[in-house]
Design a protein around this motif. Structure first.
Motif, PDB file in Angstrom:
ATOM      1  N   UNK A  26       0.887  -1.127  -0.104  1.00 35.22           N
ATOM      2  CA  UNK A  26      -0.038   0.016  -0.013  1.00 35.22           C
ATOM      3  C   UNK A  26       0.808   1.241  -0.024  1.00 35.22           C
ATOM      4  N   UNK A  27       0.354   2.370  -0.247  1.00 32.35           N
ATOM      5  CA  UNK A  27       1.165   3.640  -0.618  1.00 32.35           C
ATOM      6  C   UNK A  27       0.493   4.632  -0.006  1.00 32.35           C
ATOM      7  N   UNK A  28       1.291   5.796   0.701  1.00 30.19           N
ATOM      8  CA  UNK A  28       0.579   6.818   1.179  1.00 30.19           C
ATOM      9  C   UNK A  28       0.719   8.237   0.120  1.00 30.19           C
ATOM     10  N   UNK A  83       3.219  17.613  -0.612  1.00 33.07           N
ATOM     11  CA  UNK A  83       1.924  16.949  -0.074  1.00 33.07           C
ATOM     12  C   UNK A  83       1.446  17.218   1.206  1.00 33.07           C
ATOM     13  N   UNK A  84       1.057  18.494   1.262  1.00 39.49           N
ATOM     14  CA  UNK A  84       0.379  18.858   2.434  1.00 39.49           C
ATOM     15  C   UNK A  84      -0.921  19.859   2.113  1.00 39.49           C
ATOM     16  N   UNK A  85      -1.913  19.955   3.050  1.00 37.23           N
ATOM     17  CA  UNK A  85      -2.998  20.501   2.632  1.00 37.23           C
ATOM     18  C   UNK A  85      -2.860  21.987   2.909  1.00 37.23           C
ATOM     19  N   UNK A  86      -3.760  22.974   2.537  1.00 39.90           N
ATOM     20  CA  UNK A  86      -3.758  24.361   2.719  1.00 39.90           C
ATOM     21  C   UNK A  86      -3.419  24.568   4.159  1.00 39.90           C
ATOM     22  N   UNK A  96      -3.464   5.449  -1.266  1.00 36.09           N
ATOM     23  CA  UNK A  96      -4.311   6.506  -0.658  1.00 36.09           C
ATOM     24  C   UNK A  96      -4.655   7.502  -1.633  1.00 36.09           C
ATOM     25  N   UNK A  97      -6.241   7.623  -1.974  1.00 35.61           N
ATOM     26  CA  UNK A  97      -6.558   8.374  -3.176  1.00 35.61           C
ATOM     27  C   UNK A  97      -7.422   9.565  -2.577  1.00 35.61           C
ATOM     28  N   UNK A  98      -7.038  10.744  -2.295  1.00 39.01           N
ATOM     29  CA  UNK A  98      -5.524  11.054  -2.688  1.00 39.01           C
ATOM     30  C   UNK A  98      -5.136  12.035  -1.625  1.00 39.01           C
ATOM     31  N   UNK A  99      -3.853  11.926  -1.293  1.00 38.11           N
ATOM     32  CA  UNK A  99      -3.235  12.954  -0.325  1.00 38.11           C
ATOM     33  C   UNK A  99      -3.501  14.359  -1.003  1.00 38.11           C
ATOM     34  N   UNK A 100      -3.464  15.626   0.026  1.00 37.81           N
ATOM     35  CA  UNK A 100      -3.414  16.704  -0.640  1.00 37.81           C
ATOM     36  C   UNK A 100      -2.103  17.103  -1.649  1.00 37.81           C
TER      37      UNK A 100
END
Length: 368
Positions: A129-131, A263-266, A344-348
């Motif tokens: 699995x992948x993050x 790959x971070x959220x706002x 993981x669909x999807x990280x930010x």
């Protein structure tokens, strides 16, 4: 097809061993490995402080891959022999792909933290699995940013690599569908200065760094910044080279305003904010998105271990059943077209750059 290598059965040892892969020496990206490991170790410490898994503490067995696929495969074999319940980590995509193949053959669950190559497994597997987002997803966001910023004709400084070749293909196909063009400049036959000579006559508005770090990436940036013919040329780094503090230290003002993927959220939520503070203390510098990926990896694996113990098959079967609050949102895994692992669909996904007026501040240019 599985090999005949013997599997290590779960044991009743007082600790639960988790194998961790990270590039900690050159030619690996050492700073990325250090941040990944910081996140992994912080999360392991928190799990153990909270009582572990059924009273058993997690033990992280760290192995340095040094960006070498063969070294990674040997480490997977060793960790399997040592009775690791699962494998986590790795940053370099080609190395992670080699580790994933071996983990699949051995029946060893592998939760990949940070590698993005779409073809992480040669054939569909339930063991991996992948993050991190797949390259096709995140680099399309970068292409959207380029188009929105008016960069339809771009050049790419490239080196031979499955990862770079995949990136060029993704960008070329997507930009072509929107009337854009990608011109490759092969850095195996060009010096940075000679590359500038070619670049000056191409009529492009942006140059992308699809090359190794620190070199030749740093030398290319310095050459472009010093060439008056290329004044106003945007330099981009979709692979994220400017994310780490070393970039700013080595390049100074030349390294600012170079858009890259992270790959971070706002805005981080309560968990992310707390973990950011702890990671900053541990690293003595602002944590990269890779450090958050490391923390989230252990958070997900701990949830699987709490539910299923150390039985490897049951851990692997649990990927699509998990719903874990991570530092960057809720993490769930699913099957995505063309990707042979649980994803993981999807990280930010952000496109950001370093602010020339405040090098430690990142300006968000595009958010997906």
């Amino acid at each position: 097809m599985k090999t005949s290598s013997p599997r290590q059965e779960p044991t009743n040892e007082p600790t639960i061993r988790i194998g961790a892969l990270a590039p900690l020496t050159r030619p690996g990206w050492v700073e990325a490995g250090r941040h990944l490991l910081a996140g992994l170790e912080l999360a392991v410490g928190e799990v153990n402080d909270a009582g572990g898994i059924g009273g058993r503490v997690l033990e992280l067995l760290v192995r340095d891959t040094a960006a070498d696929p063969q070294r990674a495969v040997a480490a997977v074999d060793e960790l399997n022999h040592l009775g690791a319940a699962a494998l986590v980590g790795e940053y370099h995509s080609v190395v992670a792909r080699a580790a994933a193949g071996r983990a699949d053959a051995l029946g060893l669950p592998f939760l990949c933290s940070s590698a993005v190559l779409d073809a992480l497994a040669e054939q569909p597997t339930n063991w991996v699995a992948r993050l991190a987002p797949a390259q096709s997803h995140s680099w399309q966001a970068y292409a959207d940013f380029l188009l929105d910023a008016g960069h339809g004709r771009i050049a790419a400084a490239t080196q031979p690599s499955v990862y770079w070749a995949s990136g060029v293909r993704l960008l070329r196909d997507y930009l072509a569908s929107h009337g854009g063009t990608v011109i490759e400049l092969d850095m195996t036959s060009l010096t940075p200065v000679a590359m500038c000579d070619e670049l000056a006559g191409l009529g492009v508005t942006a140059l992308l760094l699809l090359v190794g770090y620190p070199e030749p990436a740093l030398a290319i940036v310095e050459a472009v910044r010093r060439d008056h013919r290329l004044a106003g040329m945007m330099i981009g780094a979709p692979a994220g080279q400017p994310e780490f503090a070393e970039w700013a230290r080595l390049l100074g003002a030349d390294g600012m305003a170079i858009p890259f993927l992270r790959y971070l959220p706002g805005r981080l939520g309560p968990l992310g904010t707390r973990i950011e503070m702890l990671l900053r203390e541990r690293l003595a510098e602002p944590p990269s998105f890779v450090a958050f990926e490391g923390y989230d990896t252990i958070a997900v694996l701990a949830a699987a271990l709490h539910a299923h113990g150390t039985d490897r098959a049951r851990i692997a079967e649990s990927w699509p059943q998990l719903a874990v609050t991570g530092t960057r949102g809720e993490i769930r895994f699913s099957r995505m077209p063309g990707i042979g692992v649980w994803q993981w669909a999807w990280p930010p996904v952000q496109v950001v750059d370093r602010d020339p007026a405040e090098p430690d501040r990142f300006r968000v240019l595009h958010l997906r």
